[in-house]
Write a protein that holds these residues in place. Sequence first.
Motif, PDB file in Angstrom:
ATOM      1  N   LEU A   1      -7.560 -15.082 -71.459  1.00  0.00           N
ATOM      2  CA  LEU A   1      -8.303 -15.497 -70.265  1.00  0.00           C
ATOM      3  C   LEU A   1      -7.508 -16.515 -69.455  1.00  0.00           C
ATOM      4  N   ALA A   2      -6.239 -16.215 -69.218  1.00  0.00           N
ATOM      5  CA  ALA A   2      -5.344 -17.181 -68.582  1.00  0.00           C
ATOM      6  C   ALA A   2      -4.839 -16.667 -67.246  1.00  0.00           C
ATOM      7  N   LEU A   3      -4.838 -17.557 -66.268  1.00  0.00           N
ATOM      8  CA  LEU A   3      -4.234 -17.287 -64.971  1.00  0.00           C
ATOM      9  C   LEU A   3      -2.889 -18.010 -64.923  1.00  0.00           C
ATOM     10  N   VAL A   4      -1.840 -17.248 -64.631  1.00  0.00           N
ATOM     11  CA  VAL A   4      -0.489 -17.805 -64.559  1.00  0.00           C
ATOM     12  C   VAL A   4       0.022 -17.626 -63.131  1.00  0.00           C
ATOM     13  N   VAL A   5       0.364 -18.736 -62.493  1.00  0.00           N
ATOM     14  CA  VAL A   5       0.882 -18.718 -61.125  1.00  0.00           C
ATOM     15  C   VAL A   5       2.287 -19.293 -61.149  1.00  0.00           C
ATOM     16  N   GLU A   6       3.234 -18.581 -60.532  1.00  0.00           N
ATOM     17  CA  GLU A   6       4.625 -19.027 -60.511  1.00  0.00           C
ATOM     18  C   GLU A   6       5.096 -19.188 -59.065  1.00  0.00           C
ATOM     19  N   GLY A   7       5.950 -20.184 -58.856  1.00  0.00           N
ATOM     20  CA  GLY A   7       6.547 -20.392 -57.533  1.00  0.00           C
ATOM     21  C   GLY A   7       5.564 -20.841 -56.471  1.00  0.00           C
TER      22      GLY A   7
END
Length: 314
Positions: A65-71
């Motif tokens: 249940l993880a949101l990963v945002v890059e940059g």
Amino acid sequence: MTSARSSARLAFWTLVALSALISLVLLIATLVLPGWVAGRGVALASETLGRPVRVERAQFQPWRLALVVEGLRVDGLAADRPPLFTLAKLDAALSLRSLLRGHLVVESLALTRPELRLARVAPGHYDIDDLIQRFSPQPGAAESEGEGAEFAVYNIELTEGRLLFDDRPVQRKHELAALRLALPYVSTLATDVKVQVQPHLSGKLDGVAFDSRAEALPFADDASARLSFKTAGLDLAPLAAYLPASAPVRLGAGLLDVDLALDFAERPGHPPAVKLSGQLQLSDLALTLPDGQALLGWKRLSLPLADLQPLRRQ
């Protein structure tokens, strides 16, 4: 016997239907959420800040249940200026058990390589004056009265943080680098999330390293941890230049001693407690009026903090 079999079948098919529903919701979130974050979410953020916001990549990991945002990037005041803020990676995972109970609880939050750039462009003015004005309370706006929102964020870790401050009127630059901050939680809810992070604060300010001391009692019935920070003889005179020009007083001199402790404590069935205690001491403090006339001075002023609990407004 027939009744028992019917009940068992009903329970089985109910479980199957619930599992299918959860799987469908997770599938939709996996397919839709990243696009919404990179599209509509970024547009809303840009609208709110009044500055362009960009995201290179976003993904949802349903197994945690993880949101990963890059940059992540927030642009500077002008297109030819460096960005105001950049973040290499944001990783936020929700607690499934708390979600099923109707609470939105962040089980872990990791921020990797956040970088903030600020500049003082003139006495009393900064390159974020537009943001300060945008988020300042408007005259006549009604202040909300209430207990405040319930929230819970656990296992907070910030690594490789950096703050750059460009003091253009005096042509000096300051840098806070290699910043590492770890907090067990910031919460007003009683939850059953496992704490895996011990409090920590360290970094380098203009090349001078600083660190904190942490103590933990993870095996006690009431889990607790403490983060201690001390500094002595901090000269306040160089900070006088950063007071707004409209301030009614001027800082002439002063030395600051800090001896603070941030305590984290959890008891089963109770919201976690975060308490700040310790002492601040000012020595040889001199305040003047804008025309240079002496206003106030102390040889020594001690301010003890016995029990300050900001999350409980105490």
